[in-house]
Design a protein around this motif. Structure first.
Motif, PDB file in Angstrom:
ATOM      1  N   THR A  25       0.838  -1.192   0.000  1.00 13.63           N
ATOM      2  CA  THR A  25       0.000   0.000   0.000  1.00 13.63           C
ATOM      3  C   THR A  25       0.879   1.251   0.000  1.00 13.63           C
ATOM      4  O   THR A  25       0.668   2.172  -0.787  1.00 13.63           O
ATOM      5  N   LEU A  26       1.873   1.277   0.872  1.00 12.11           N
ATOM      6  CA  LEU A  26       2.764   2.438   0.926  1.00 12.11           C
ATOM      7  C   LEU A  26       3.573   2.596  -0.356  1.00 12.11           C
ATOM      8  O   LEU A  26       3.806   3.715  -0.814  1.00 12.11           O
ATOM      9  N   LEU A  27       3.991   1.492  -0.950  1.00 17.13           N
ATOM     10  CA  LEU A  27       4.765   1.591  -2.192  1.00 17.13           C
ATOM     11  C   LEU A  27       3.897   2.055  -3.356  1.00 17.13           C
ATOM     12  O   LEU A  27       4.362   2.810  -4.222  1.00 17.13           O
ATOM     13  N   ILE A  28       2.651   1.648  -3.394  1.00 17.33           N
ATOM     14  CA  ILE A  28       1.728   2.150  -4.417  1.00 17.33           C
ATOM     15  C   ILE A  28       1.559   3.655  -4.247  1.00 17.33           C
ATOM     16  O   ILE A  28       1.624   4.418  -5.214  1.00 17.33           O
ATOM     17  N   LEU A  29       1.360   4.079  -3.011  1.00 18.58           N
ATOM     18  CA  LEU A  29       1.221   5.509  -2.741  1.00 18.58           C
ATOM     19  C   LEU A  29       2.490   6.267  -3.110  1.00 18.58           C
ATOM     20  O   LEU A  29       2.439   7.366  -3.665  1.00 18.58           O
ATOM     21  N   ARG A  30       3.648   5.676  -2.820  1.00 18.67           N
ATOM     22  CA  ARG A  30       4.915   6.306  -3.217  1.00 18.67           C
ATOM     23  C   ARG A  30       4.959   6.536  -4.722  1.00 18.67           C
ATOM     24  O   ARG A  30       5.304   7.620  -5.190  1.00 18.67           O
ATOM     25  N   GLU A  31       4.608   5.509  -5.485  1.00 16.85           N
ATOM     26  CA  GLU A  31       4.641   5.636  -6.941  1.00 16.85           C
ATOM     27  C   GLU A  31       3.663   6.699  -7.432  1.00 16.85           C
ATOM     28  O   GLU A  31       3.968   7.452  -8.345  1.00 16.85           O
ATOM     29  N   ALA A  32       2.498   6.745  -6.821  1.00 13.50           N
ATOM     30  CA  ALA A  32       1.497   7.739  -7.230  1.00 13.50           C
ATOM     31  C   ALA A  32       1.956   9.151  -6.862  1.00 13.50           C
ATOM     32  O   ALA A  32       1.817  10.085  -7.665  1.00 13.50           O
ATOM     33  N   LEU A  33       2.501   9.313  -5.667  1.00 11.33           N
ATOM     34  CA  LEU A  33       2.900  10.644  -5.195  1.00 11.33           C
ATOM     35  C   LEU A  33       4.181  11.148  -5.849  1.00 11.33           C
ATOM     36  O   LEU A  33       4.280  12.317  -6.212  1.00 11.33           O
ATOM     37  N   ILE A  34       5.173  10.290  -5.978  1.00 13.53           N
ATOM     38  CA  ILE A  34       6.481  10.745  -6.442  1.00 13.53           C
ATOM     39  C   ILE A  34       6.630  10.632  -7.956  1.00 13.53           C
ATOM     40  O   ILE A  34       7.137  11.532  -8.609  1.00 13.53           O
ATOM     41  N   GLU A  35       6.174   9.527  -8.518  1.00  7.99           N
ATOM     42  CA  GLU A  35       6.325   9.308  -9.956  1.00  7.99           C
ATOM     43  C   GLU A  35       5.108   9.736 -10.767  1.00  7.99           C
ATOM     44  O   GLU A  35       5.168   9.789 -11.984  1.00  7.99           O
ATOM     45  N   GLY A  36       3.992   9.977 -10.075  1.00  9.09           N
ATOM     46  CA  GLY A  36       2.771  10.361 -10.785  1.00  9.09           C
ATOM     47  C   GLY A  36       2.089   9.185 -11.459  1.00  9.09           C
ATOM     48  O   GLY A  36       1.272   9.377 -12.370  1.00  9.09           O
ATOM     49  N   SER A  37       2.389   7.971 -11.026  1.00 12.89           N
ATOM     50  CA  SER A  37       1.774   6.782 -11.627  1.00 12.89           C
ATOM     51  C   SER A  37       0.273   6.787 -11.398  1.00 12.89           C
ATOM     52  O   SER A  37      -0.198   7.128 -10.314  1.00 12.89           O
ATOM     53  N   THR A  38      -0.474   6.401 -12.430  1.00  9.09           N
ATOM     54  CA  THR A  38      -1.924   6.280 -12.330  1.00  9.09           C
ATOM     55  C   THR A  38      -2.430   4.990 -12.971  1.00  9.09           C
ATOM     56  O   THR A  38      -3.552   4.591 -12.714  1.00  9.09           O
ATOM     57  N   ARG A  39      -1.629   4.367 -13.771  1.00  9.50           N
ATOM     58  CA  ARG A  39      -2.093   3.208 -14.530  1.00  9.50           C
ATOM     59  C   ARG A  39      -1.578   1.903 -13.921  1.00  9.50           C
ATOM     60  O   ARG A  39      -0.464   1.820 -13.418  1.00  9.50           O
ATOM     61  N   PHE A  40      -2.435   0.902 -14.017  1.00 16.79           N
ATOM     62  CA  PHE A  40      -2.140  -0.414 -13.448  1.00 16.79           C
ATOM     63  C   PHE A  40      -0.762  -0.896 -13.877  1.00 16.79           C
ATOM     64  O   PHE A  40       0.051  -1.320 -13.051  1.00 16.79           O
ATOM     65  N   GLN A  41      -0.477  -0.819 -15.165  1.00 17.66           N
ATOM     66  CA  GLN A  41       0.792  -1.321 -15.684  1.00 17.66           C
ATOM     67  C   GLN A  41       1.974  -0.522 -15.156  1.00 17.66           C
ATOM     68  O   GLN A  41       3.052  -1.077 -14.924  1.00 17.66           O
ATOM     69  N   GLU A  42       1.794   0.767 -14.938  1.00 14.79           N
ATOM     70  CA  GLU A  42       2.878   1.571 -14.362  1.00 14.79           C
ATOM     71  C   GLU A  42       3.230   1.071 -12.954  1.00 14.79           C
ATOM     72  O   GLU A  42       4.409   0.939 -12.611  1.00 14.79           O
ATOM     73  N   PHE A  43       2.198   0.801 -12.162  1.00 14.61           N
ATOM     74  CA  PHE A  43       2.430   0.275 -10.816  1.00 14.61           C
ATOM     75  C   PHE A  43       3.094  -1.102 -10.884  1.00 14.61           C
ATOM     76  O   PHE A  43       4.039  -1.379 -10.152  1.00 14.61           O
ATOM     77  N   ARG A  44       2.612  -1.945 -11.786  1.00 17.33           N
ATOM     78  CA  ARG A  44       3.178  -3.301 -11.934  1.00 17.33           C
ATOM     79  C   ARG A  44       4.653  -3.242 -12.292  1.00 17.33           C
ATOM     80  O   ARG A  44       5.478  -3.931 -11.711  1.00 17.33           O
ATOM     81  N   GLU A  45       4.989  -2.427 -13.276  1.00 11.04           N
ATOM     82  CA  GLU A  45       6.381  -2.357 -13.735  1.00 11.04           C
ATOM     83  C   GLU A  45       7.294  -1.761 -12.666  1.00 11.04           C
ATOM     84  O   GLU A  45       8.416  -2.228 -12.480  1.00 11.04           O
ATOM     85  N   ALA A  46       6.824  -0.755 -11.961  1.00 10.67           N
ATOM     86  CA  ALA A  46       7.657  -0.099 -10.953  1.00 10.67           C
ATOM     87  C   ALA A  46       7.866  -0.975  -9.722  1.00 10.67           C
ATOM     88  O   ALA A  46       8.944  -0.960  -9.124  1.00 10.67           O
ATOM     89  N   LEU A  47       6.844  -1.734  -9.359  1.00  9.54           N
ATOM     90  CA  LEU A  47       6.884  -2.475  -8.096  1.00  9.54           C
ATOM     91  C   LEU A  47       7.170  -3.965  -8.249  1.00  9.54           C
ATOM     92  O   LEU A  47       7.615  -4.604  -7.298  1.00  9.54           O
ATOM     93  N   GLY A  48       6.858  -4.535  -9.407  1.00  7.64           N
ATOM     94  CA  GLY A  48       7.023  -5.973  -9.573  1.00  7.64           C
ATOM     95  C   GLY A  48       6.053  -6.776  -8.726  1.00  7.64           C
ATOM     96  O   GLY A  48       6.327  -7.915  -8.371  1.00  7.64           O
ATOM     97  N   VAL A  49       4.921  -6.195  -8.418  1.00  9.26           N
ATOM     98  CA  VAL A  49       3.916  -6.833  -7.572  1.00  9.26           C
ATOM     99  C   VAL A  49       3.010  -7.720  -8.429  1.00  9.26           C
ATOM    100  O   VAL A  49       2.759  -7.420  -9.596  1.00  9.26           O
ATOM    101  N   ALA A  50       2.533  -8.820  -7.837  1.00  4.81           N
ATOM    102  CA  ALA A  50       1.627  -9.722  -8.551  1.00  4.81           C
ATOM    103  C   ALA A  50       0.335  -8.980  -8.903  1.00  4.81           C
ATOM    104  O   ALA A  50      -0.163  -8.170  -8.111  1.00  4.81           O
ATOM    105  N   PRO A  51      -0.227  -9.241 -10.086  1.00 11.85           N
ATOM    106  CA  PRO A  51      -1.427  -8.519 -10.521  1.00 11.85           C
ATOM    107  C   PRO A  51      -2.603  -8.650  -9.550  1.00 11.85           C
ATOM    108  O   PRO A  51      -3.316  -7.675  -9.304  1.00 11.85           O
ATOM    109  N   ASN A  52      -2.810  -9.844  -9.001  1.00 12.52           N
ATOM    110  CA  ASN A  52      -3.948 -10.015  -8.091  1.00 12.52           C
ATOM    111  C   ASN A  52      -3.764  -9.201  -6.816  1.00 12.52           C
ATOM    112  O   ASN A  52      -4.711  -8.616  -6.287  1.00 12.52           O
ATOM    113  N   LEU A  53      -2.533  -9.124  -6.329  1.00 16.69           N
ATOM    114  CA  LEU A  53      -2.241  -8.334  -5.134  1.00 16.69           C
ATOM    115  C   LEU A  53      -2.406  -6.845  -5.420  1.00 16.69           C
ATOM    116  O   LEU A  53      -2.983  -6.108  -4.612  1.00 16.69           O
ATOM    117  N   LEU A  54      -1.933  -6.401  -6.563  1.00 14.84           N
ATOM    118  CA  LEU A  54      -2.080  -4.999  -6.953  1.00 14.84           C
ATOM    119  C   LEU A  54      -3.554  -4.640  -7.096  1.00 14.84           C
ATOM    120  O   LEU A  54      -3.987  -3.586  -6.621  1.00 14.84           O
TER     121      LEU A  54
END
Length: 153
Positions: A25-54
């Motif tokens: 949760t905190l890493l998703i927020l980090r990506e949204a706040l710092i990198e401006g990520s908004t798209r599912f694939q952006e979060f996946r690529e940045a974090l390497g998190v499993a799709p179901n968990l994301l």
């Protein structure tokens, strides 16, 4: 995901951890706040998190009012959702900055990276600080915390 934490679950820290106590949760927020990520694939690529968990974490952030879902469609593709921070979510910038500051100073790494913060329209660098009502900066080591009722703030 929400769970009652400890004997005093009315404590503001426990209430915050019910929402923010998961690292993804905190890493998703980090990506949204710092990198401006908004798209599912952006979060996946940045974090390497499993799709179901994301998917679960994004749904949780929406349910908690930290993000909202908006539909977008690029020309020639199907409609997709993007995940945009709400005002409540954007206010977590302070929390992410504090975690970053602590990690940079208390868990340094030679290959580490950290965000830096600046005033948006001027580029003037800023830092986190405890400040008195009169504007004096106070070192964290000087502080004493006391449990206080929320209504007394």
């Amino acid at each position: 995901m929400p769970k009652s934490l400890g004997k005093d679950s009315t404590c503001s820290i426990a209430r915050s951890l019910e929402v923010l106590g998961d690292r993804w949760t905190l890493l998703i927020l980090r990506e949204a706040l710092i990198e401006g990520s908004t798209r599912f694939q952006e979060f996946r690529e940045a974090l390497g998190v499993a799709p179901n968990l994301l998917t679960q974490r994004l749904a949780f952030l929406i349910d908690e009012g930290l993000m909202t879902r908006r539909t977008y469609q690029e020309e020639g593709t199907r409609a997709r959702d993007e995940y945009v921070l709400t005002e409540t979510g954007r206010t977590l910038n302070l929390v992410i900055a504090a975690l970053s500051d602590w990690g940079r100073t208390r868990r340094p790494r030679p290959d580490g990276t950290s965000p830096s913060y600046a005033v948006g329209d001027t580029g003037t660098p800023v830092r986190l600080a405890f400040v008195t009502d009169t504007g004096d900066t106070v070192d964290a080591e000087q502080l004493v915390a006391h449990r206080t009722n929320d209504r007394d703030f």
